[in-house]
Design an enzyme around this catalytic site. Sequence first.
Site, PDB file in Angstrom:
ATOM      1  N   GLY A  19      29.192  39.469  41.157  1.00  0.00           N
ATOM      2  CA  GLY A  19      30.380  40.049  40.080  1.00  0.00           C
ATOM      3  C   GLY A  19      31.430  41.212  40.666  1.00  0.00           C
ATOM      4  O   GLY A  19      32.119  41.463  40.073  1.00  0.00           O
ATOM      5  N   LYS A  20      31.530  41.162  42.005  1.00  0.00           N
ATOM      6  CA  LYS A  20      32.486  41.687  42.678  1.00  0.00           C
ATOM      7  C   LYS A  20      33.981  40.993  42.621  1.00  0.00           C
ATOM      8  O   LYS A  20      33.770  39.759  42.435  1.00  0.00           O
ATOM      9  CB  LYS A  20      32.084  42.056  44.092  1.00  0.00           C
ATOM     10  CG  LYS A  20      30.969  43.150  44.074  1.00  0.00           C
ATOM     11  CD  LYS A  20      31.354  44.364  43.652  1.00  0.00           C
ATOM     12  CE  LYS A  20      30.056  45.424  44.008  1.00  0.00           C
ATOM     13  NZ  LYS A  20      29.026  45.359  43.331  1.00  0.00           N
ATOM     14  N   ASN A  21      35.015  41.658  43.011  1.00  0.00           N
ATOM     15  CA  ASN A  21      36.251  41.074  43.197  1.00  0.00           C
ATOM     16  C   ASN A  21      36.105  39.849  43.990  1.00  0.00           C
ATOM     17  O   ASN A  21      36.810  38.757  43.486  1.00  0.00           O
ATOM     18  CB  ASN A  21      37.241  41.875  43.335  1.00  0.00           C
ATOM     19  CG  ASN A  21      37.764  42.989  42.292  1.00  0.00           C
ATOM     20  OD1 ASN A  21      36.752  43.558  41.735  1.00  0.00           O
ATOM     21  ND2 ASN A  21      38.827  43.316  42.185  1.00  0.00           N
TER      22      ASN A  21
END
Length: 371
Positions: A192-194
Amino acid sequence: MHYIDTKAGINCLDLYGQHQQIKKEVFEAFEKVYDNTAFSGGYFVEEFEKSFAQFCHTQYAVGLNNGTSALHLAMLVLGIGPGDEVIVPANTFIATAWGVSYSGAKPVFVDCTSDTWQIDPTKIESKINSRTKAIIGVHLYGQPFDIESVTAICKKYNLFLVEDAAQAQGAIFKDKPVGSFGEVGCFSFYPGKNLGACGEAGGIVTNDEGYYKHLLRLRNHGAHIRYHHDELGFNMRMGGLEGASLQIKLKYLQGWNNRRREIARRYQHEIVNEQIRWQKQPLWAQSVYHLFVITTNDKEELISYLNRHHIYPGLHYPVPCHLQKAYKHLGYQLGDCPNAEFLAGHCLSLPMYAELSDSEVSYIIDMINRY
């Protein structure tokens, strides 16, 4: 009023659109990993490490199995262990503190500011004593903390600076990428991180060759030469599939971050409901808006209202670190970090990802302004 099809709802995060864009490239890369049976470490991880070090303007990057391991190993390479203390912001994800605890050291929690919601430099010095060895600053929600002020404190007291950049791949502090300021910079590549892997992954960047070589040993059972274990080590290698997917996604990261900035600017300029506040953006900070967090007087009421209109915000973080049950033995009480406690009780995260359409953003803004 902007009308869109909200039957499926607008979630705080939706990874489907991003992965559909790059599916062909990723699957072709996975075939190469498969054909080379390079599933643990190896060429594809090494190529990503080189690219990510260059991206962060550092000499070295070490790929790991997750961001929590990065924080753990950061403590170990700095020689931090039992009897030591490390300053940690109370307003962060719990993994920031886990890294300290895993090393046997004690996390000492410091409140955040009331406007940037980052670690408050004016609160740090009163927590420093002869056992303090480092300060962990968190680039929270994708926004750089006040690196200049915290670095000055580190120099004054001869402390290590560790950057927790788990949410901030590509964020800029005064024209320089985060992760490159401290002794080590720790990253998460949780999906879910950039910049998120197709699987679990993390990493550390550094300019110190000694730390780099030590990290290579620690992640690999304490061995530089196979079956020769120089110290107690760990099995914390990055997988080849994760490395290959990250190498592809890194090419797109700047564009995705720029789209997040566009969405954030719209939220900041077009939300005019006086009940809503958001994180202050200092001029020296170029956030990548991993999250767009707001506060309101009645969080539960706003969440219920948005849900009725098919908008599903997130919660980051409803219990501050110093009040977590796991740290009850440290003796913190309600009122010790009032700004962090206020945020925990009043904040929620609006939908934020590069694939949000303009009409979806308009709809979210309209619904909040009508609240």
